[in-house]
Design a protein around this motif. Structure first.
Motif, short mmCIF file in Angstrom:
data_model
loop_
_atom_site.label_atom_id
_atom_site.label_comp_id
_atom_site.label_asym_id
_atom_site.label_seq_id
_atom_site.Cartn_x
_atom_site.Cartn_y
_atom_site.Cartn_z
N SER A 186 8.21 7.95 0.97
CA SER A 186 8.53 7.27 1.93
C SER A 186 9.63 6.04 1.67
N LEU A 187 8.68 5.13 1.10
CA LEU A 187 9.33 4.06 0.23
C LEU A 187 10.74 3.59 -0.68
N VAL A 188 11.21 3.56 -0.11
CA VAL A 188 13.00 2.90 -0.95
C VAL A 188 12.10 1.87 -2.10
N HIS A 189 12.53 2.40 -2.96
CA HIS A 189 12.32 2.14 -4.64
C HIS A 189 13.23 2.25 -5.41
N HIS A 190 13.89 1.71 -5.78
CA HIS A 190 15.01 1.52 -7.18
C HIS A 190 14.19 1.04 -8.47
N ARG A 191 14.31 2.11 -9.41
CA ARG A 191 13.44 1.25 -10.72
C ARG A 191 14.21 1.69 -11.29
N ILE A 192 14.76 -0.26 -12.84
CA ILE A 192 15.67 0.19 -12.94
C ILE A 192 15.05 0.17 -14.88
N VAL A 193 15.27 0.98 -15.62
CA VAL A 193 15.06 0.79 -16.82
C VAL A 193 16.12 0.76 -18.19
N PRO B 208 -3.88 11.68 -13.14
CA PRO B 208 -3.09 10.81 -14.07
C PRO B 208 -1.82 9.08 -13.39
N TYR B 209 -1.90 8.32 -14.30
CA TYR B 209 -1.27 7.14 -13.94
C TYR B 209 0.55 7.57 -13.98
N GLN B 210 1.37 7.06 -12.68
CA GLN B 210 2.73 7.94 -12.12
C GLN B 210 3.22 6.63 -12.32
N HIS B 211 4.46 6.62 -12.79
CA HIS B 211 6.40 6.24 -11.81
C HIS B 211 6.61 6.40 -10.29
N HIS B 212 6.82 5.41 -9.61
CA HIS B 212 6.68 5.40 -8.43
C HIS B 212 8.79 4.86 -8.95
N GLY B 213 8.90 6.05 -7.49
CA GLY B 213 10.60 5.56 -7.40
C GLY B 213 11.85 6.49 -7.95
N ALA C 65 4.77 -6.02 -6.83
CA ALA C 65 5.78 -5.99 -6.24
C ALA C 65 6.00 -4.48 -5.17
N LEU C 66 5.52 -3.17 -6.29
CA LEU C 66 5.66 -2.17 -5.50
C LEU C 66 4.33 -1.83 -4.87
N LEU C 67 3.07 -2.76 -5.47
CA LEU C 67 1.84 -2.38 -4.06
C LEU C 67 2.00 -2.79 -2.80
N LEU C 68 2.90 -4.33 -3.32
CA LEU C 68 3.06 -4.89 -1.86
C LEU C 68 4.03 -4.35 -1.06
N ALA C 69 5.08 -3.46 -0.77
CA ALA C 69 5.42 -3.16 -0.81
C ALA C 69 5.21 -1.80 0.17
N GLU C 70 4.71 -0.79 -0.56
CA GLU C 70 3.75 0.38 -0.28
C GLU C 70 3.05 -0.29 0.69
N ALA C 71 1.94 -1.65 1.22
CA ALA C 71 1.32 -2.08 2.06
C ALA C 71 2.03 -2.51 2.49
N LEU C 72 2.86 -3.15 3.11
CA LEU C 72 4.20 -3.91 4.08
C LEU C 72 4.19 -2.50 4.91
N ARG C 73 5.16 -1.79 4.16
CA ARG C 73 5.58 0.40 4.76
C ARG C 73 4.07 0.47 5.49
N GLU D 148 -1.35 10.31 -6.27
CA GLU D 148 -1.37 10.27 -5.64
C GLU D 148 -1.48 9.18 -5.13
N PHE D 149 -1.14 8.81 -5.10
CA PHE D 149 -0.78 7.04 -4.71
C PHE D 149 1.33 7.28 -4.34
N VAL D 150 1.78 7.77 -6.17
CA VAL D 150 3.02 7.71 -5.90
C VAL D 150 3.34 9.05 -4.71
N ALA D 151 2.97 10.20 -4.54
CA ALA D 151 3.06 10.87 -3.66
C ALA D 151 2.74 10.25 -1.76
N GLY D 152 2.07 9.83 -1.85
CA GLY D 152 1.89 9.55 -0.25
C GLY D 152 2.53 7.75 -0.66
#
Length: 714
Positions: free
Chosen positions: A442-449, A499-504, A404-412, A435-439
């Motif tokens: 602007s994507l609004v992402h609420h990440r629930i853990v 490195p891998y990094q969390h977005h949102g 869903a994260l990759l889809l949302a960023e592609a749509l944005r 680098e993906f996370v920095a780019g």
């Protein structure tokens, strides 16, 4: 000439059908309160036994008297197209794909209301007393095209559909072309009580701001994405389709919500009832499952298009096994992506090699990216055809959250359309690099853990290879209790890339149990990795070596706190109830008692980190102690983040909620109070469980320090 038994109520040997003219009848359309004004002025058509048409309009009270038709039963229809200029109807009637044959009758029925929220028509109807014949009818009984209308609901006073068949068998009546509609009988007053065309739609906020309502509602929708679509037949090879499988995506949206019936089961193994909060909406404003009518829509016949192909994506045949559903109404397009549910999914989870995210910047997890690419065009095609300025709301659990994260960023980043996705994910792993996370900032992402879900800890920052890598120097850190989990990847070598990094924006659901047994919960933004990484360390049970990748994934996805119905949905429900309670009492998000308990626990955790830092410093050779070591730097950075967490906790001590925190864009909506009344009518939502309650302060608990180290959180 004798008559079959089933025909006796209509004809007998003394009064056979004949072609004599001069007969009469009266009929009336009323709402469920017995009022005919709701349908006054509607145009109607009567087809008599000789095939002649008689047209007219109902008077202001919904009555009509028809005279001079040929003797025998007649067929009534009210199928004049809607001629108003209300934009929602105009859009549906003129859209390029699946334009709907909306009638004036449908629009009137959508403005009517049920007498109560239980969807029970009044028995007996006030209009029944004066009728020779009384029927409870639906709009689909009176129009030619009904595939876009809801399935027929059961009623004790349904019209007898075999009357049309009887007329055909007796060799009289309207030509076959006109054998749609409702049969009326001469010399009778027939009252038709029209069922309101209302639907239930889950209330979803379109605001960027996080709200407890979306937390709960989208957790249910993400869970529903694990179900089948439930269409029968799946290929749409018949003239009609239905959705009998419970639970299934089609069954929820068509057989329940479109028919004004509440759905509460979103998982085949679900036992506890979780009701979404519903809005009582006009039928045309429901979450739409597109109609199937090969006679009306050429694509149903020539292209083999059917609701399952339009709304449901399942790539099992081509190897990725990606699954998702998409539907929409006039304000929201909803996309829900399924998480790990098969062996193919698990293999994709483990494929942590990084590949370029060509739709944007940076690199993405190869397995997640392949799954995203499999469904990307399906979503784009749906949006091209049915997106008309609605907010695109995307949700997903686990693997589904990463996709869903990759889809949302592609749509944005879509340059051709102005999409504005809003994303909620639950227990999602890291999907891309820094680098993906920095780019994608602007994507609004609420990440629930969830408090002890290990899955968000993978892929670890070092995972950029399919090979198993380890360095003996990491053994001490892996096997060390507590803070060892913070340096899960210490000593491991990452093969190139960022490195891998969390977005949102992470929101962490943290239940706490006080010494007296009271349970409470706090949803907060801790700002540090300690709690999350400790959960992964606990799940892996490291014994001095990095485990094989398949064992790692097996342990992670068997963790009970990762599942939706067992963990995330109850946690989301508890948070919604907790925030409702806080809003009503004008209290704060964290009580003084909770603040003291968590703050002392975080202080203890910080001390653990400082002790571990000193221990590592002592282990280094004397001639290297003046130089900063990577382990020391990592621990120092985490100590700083833990300090930030305590500051955030401090802010919650004084934080008061407003209605938008709880209900988002629906805080001031006219329907909110009615939706809340319906939701609280269920016993399950009135009884506060311990985990949703705000604990009262106690005198003997003040000043007491409680144990909370890194392992005790999980």
């Amino acid at each position: 000439m004798g008559q079959d038994a089933w025909k006796q109520q209509f004809f007998n040997d003394q009064m056979p059908a004949c072609a004599l003219s001069g007969d009469w009848l009266t009929f009336c359309l009323v709402d469920t309160a017995g009022n005919g004004k709701s349908y006054g002025g509607l145009a109607y058509t009567i087809n008599d036994s000789a095939g002649r048409q008689h047209q007219g309009r109902l008077n202001g009270e919904g009555f009509a008297r028809v005279e001079g038709f040929f003797c025998g039963p007649v067929v009534l229809m009210l199928e004049d197209s809607y001629s108003g200029n209300a934009m929602p109807y105009q859009r549906l009637m003129t859209r390029a794909d699946y334009a709907l044959p909306i009638t004036e009758l449908q629009v009137r029925a959508e403005q009517a209301l049920f007498p109560d929220q239980e969807n029970l028509l009044v028995e007996p109807s006030p209009a029944r007393k004066k009728a020779d014949h009384f029927y409870q009818v639906e709009v689909s009984d009176l129009v030619r095209h009904s595939a876009h209308l809801p399935p027929i609901s059961g009623s004790a006073n349904r019209p007898m559909r075999h009357a049309l068949k009887m007329m055909e068998q007796l060799g009289f009546g309207p030509p076959e072309l006109f054998l749609d509609g409702l049969v009326l009988f001469p010399k009778k007053l027939t009252v038709l009580e029209v069922r309101p065309l209302r639907a239930l739609r889950p209330v979803i906020s379109t605001a960027d701001q996080f709200c407890a309502l979306n937390l709960y509602q989208l957790a249910l929708m993400a869970t529903l994405s694990y179900c089948e679509f439930g269409q029968d037949p799946p290929s749409g090879s018949e003239e009609t389709v239905s959705f009998p499988l419970t639970p299934s995506i089609g069954n929820v949206f068509v057989e329940h919500l479109s028919c004004y019936r509440e759905a509460w089961k979103f998982d085949s193994v679900q036992v506890q009832r979780f009701y979404p909060m519903y809005e009582n909406a006009a039928y045309s404003r429901r979450f739409e499952i597109l109609p199937f009518d090969p006679k009306l829509y050429e694509r149903n016949h020539s292209a083999g298009e059917n609701p399952q192909r339009l709304h449901f994506f399942n790539d099992a045949e081509f190897g990725t096994d990606t699954q998702a559903f998409i539907c929409h109404h006039d304000e929201v397009v909803l996309v829900a992506v399924r998480g790990t549910a098969s062996g193919a999914d698990a293999l994709r989870d483990a494929d942590a090699h990084q590949v370029p995210f060509v739709e944007g910047v940076g690199k993405a997890h190869q397995g997640f990216h392949q799954a995203f690419q499999a469904m990307h065009n399906h979503v784009l095609d749906y949006l091209f055809r049915f997106h008309k300025d609605q907010r695109i709301v995307i949700c997903g659990h686990s693997l589904g959250g990463a996709i869903a994260l990759l889809l949302a960023e592609a749509l944005r980043r879509n340059a051709d359309r102005d999409y504005n996705p809003l994303l909620y994910t639950y227990g999602a792993p890291r999907a891309a690099d820094s680098e993906f996370v920095a780019g994608a900032s602007s994507l609004v992402h609420h990440r629930i853990v969830n408090h002890n879900d290990p899955v968000p800890s993978v892929p670890a920052t070092w995972m950029n290879t399919t090979a198993k890598l380890w360095i003996p120097g990491a053994v001490a850190l892996f096997s060390a209790p507590g803070p060892g989990g913070l340096l899960f990847a210490a000593g491991l070598v990452r093969v190139g890339g960022n490195p891998y990094q969390h977005h949102g924006e992470q929101r962490h659901f943290m239940p706490i149990k006080l010494p007296d047994g009271t349970q409470s919960s706090v949803l907060w933004k801790p700002g540090c990795e300690s709690i999350q990484e400790a959960a992964c360390n606990r799940a892996l049970q490291l014994q001095g070596d990095m485990p094989a990748r398949d064992n790692l994934l097996k342990q992670l996805f068997q963790a009970s706190q990762h599942f939706m119905t067992a963990s995330y949905i109850p946690a989301a429900w508890a948070t919604l109830r907790r925030w409702q309670q806080t809003l009503e009492s004008q209290g704060t998000l964290v009580t003084p008692r909770e603040f003291e308990w968590i703050d002392r626990a975080l202080e203890r955790m910080g001390q653990q980190l400082r002790d571990k830092n000193r221990e590592l410093d002592r282990r280094r050779p004397t001639n290297q102690r003046s130089h900063a070591h990577s382990h020391s730097q990592a621990l120092s950075a985490e100590i700083d983040r833990l300090r930030t967490s305590r500051e955030r906790l401090q802010s919650l001590r004084w934080r008061r909620l407003d209605a938008r925190d709880v209900y988002g864009s629906h805080a001031d909506a006219p329907h909110l109070q009615a939706s809340l009344k319906r939701w609280f009518s269920h016993r399950e939502n009135r009884e506060l469980s311990q985990v949703a309650s705000i604990p009262p302060p106690t005198l003997d608990d003040r000043g007491r320090a409680h144990t909370l180290d890194i392992d005790s959180i999980v």
